[in-house]
Design an enzyme around this catalytic site. Structure first.
Site, short mmCIF file in Angstrom:
data_model
loop_
_atom_site.label_atom_id
_atom_site.label_comp_id
_atom_site.label_asym_id
_atom_site.label_seq_id
_atom_site.Cartn_x
_atom_site.Cartn_y
_atom_site.Cartn_z
N CYS A 1 0.84 -1.19 0.00
CA CYS A 1 0.00 0.00 0.00
C CYS A 1 0.88 1.25 0.00
CB CYS A 1 -0.91 -0.03 1.22
SG CYS A 1 -1.90 1.47 1.38
N CYS B 1 -0.31 4.07 2.19
CA CYS B 1 -0.07 3.90 3.63
C CYS B 1 1.41 4.09 3.97
CB CYS B 1 -0.48 2.50 4.09
SG CYS B 1 -2.01 1.89 3.39
N ASP B 2 2.31 3.51 3.16
CA ASP B 2 3.72 3.41 3.56
C ASP B 2 4.68 4.23 2.71
OD1 ASP B 2 2.75 1.52 5.32
OD2 ASP B 2 3.14 -0.16 3.97
#
Ligand code: NAP
Length: 300
Positions: free
Chosen positions: A131, A134-135
């Protein structure tokens, strides 16, 4: 007891909740992680009708607000199994909670597919991710690779190219499956390199990823990167419900366009359903179809 239990709070489940509530049914939506589902991973959505551009999070929030405004109840719970006794469904959750309903709509969605390489699981969070939204921030100023050729991979590469020094987009064919507009945007980015007809065959580095080994047209190539984002599609989240469904080879629930399953009172909607096009719009469309089918079934 609710009229309809909806398992999954993504676009399919929340749209189903809105339609079922408007048809006068009591509805509980059970979501295990984040309302909005996979869409919360998308930085920008530009193909949902009526929105020129909206973040996935914002769209997820709006879908949730709309369903609740219509009277849907929602709980953050992971459903681990379904039981049926005398026509009543019970959804059992990992917290120990249980909820009853007369009908169930499965809108459980799908999760990212892994490459299946040695040490892939070990390196999750230490260089390997699924992701970019997200990261991606962890890789600011660093070199990363994205593997895949669909819209997810293209969007991830675009997002990462805004903050990373270099983005290698590795894809096993010579053409991308994702939208041409995204490909063209990537072609404009100087720090993006396409690595085509290529497969990632090994993850390099001990405790942290330091690179990937790529097989490209019969030759091996080592690419130094601090991060690898795998974006090679998804698998349906239906493991807990297999006994109630017919599923295809990839595990998606078989149903007609009417979203009916082989089990009385059980309906399926969204990305966990077998279908040709998995998009936000088709997930929302499924939600409406499944909800109306469930309402008809309850009123029969
Ligand atoms: P996808 O469209 O299924 O693409 C998966 C990609 O991964 C394909 O290019 C595939 O290659 C490749 N692949 C599959 N298995 C592989 C393996 N073992 N090794 C290497 N490569 C592999 O998946 P997605 O990109 O996650 O998209 C899923 C759905 O969501 C699509 O319908 C997409 O349009 C939609 N989506 C929409 C948005 C949006 O903003 N609206 C954003 C993201 C996704 P081949 O091409 O060779 O099969």
């Amino acid at each position: 007891m609710y009229d309809i239990l909806i398992i999954g709070g993504g676009p399919a489940g929340l749209t189903a909740a809105t339609y079922a509530c408007r048809a006068g049914k009591s509805v509980l939506v059970l979501e295990k992680a984040a309302f909005g589902g996979q869409i919360t991973w998308s930085p920008r959505v530009e193909n949902f009708p009526g929105f020129l551009s909206v973040s996935g999070n914002e769209l997820g929030d709006k879908l949730l607000e709309q369903a609740m405004e219509q009277g849907a109840e929602v709980e953050l719970e992971e459903v681990t199994g379904l039981e049926k006794t005398n026509g009543t469904w019970t959804a059992r959750c990992d917290s120990g909670a249980a909820f009853e309903g007369r009908a169930v709509i499965l809108a459980a969605g799908a999760h990212p597919r892994m490459l299946g390489l040695p040490r892939e699981e070990e390196l999750v969070g230490s260089g390997v991710g699924y992701c970019a939204v997200c990261d991606g921030a962890f890789y600011k100023g660093k070199a990363v690779a994205v593997n895949g050729g669909g819209n997810s991979a293209l969007q991830d590469a675009l997002l990462l190219s805004e903050s990373c020094s270099k983005v290698y987009l590795i894809h096993r064919r010579d053409a991308f499956r994702g939208e041409q507009k995204l490909v063209e945007a990537l072609e404009q980015r100087e720090n993006v390199e396409f690595v085509l007809n290529a497969s990632v065959t090994a993850l390099l580095g001990e405790e942290e990823l330091r690179g990937v080994l790529v097989e490209q047209e019969g030759r091996s190539r080592e690419i130094d990167v601090d991060g690898l984002f795998v974006a090679i599609g998804h698998q349906p989240d239906l493991e807990a419900f297999g006994q109630w469904l017919d599923r295809d080879k990839a595990g998606y629930a078989d149903s007609g366009e009417d979203c009916l399953t082989v089990t009385e009172g059980l309906f399926v909607a969204g990305d966990c359903r077998k279908k040709a096009v998995r998009q936000l719009t088709t997930a929302a469309a499924d939600g409406a179809v499944a909800a109306l089918a469930a309402c008809r079934w309850l009123d029969r």
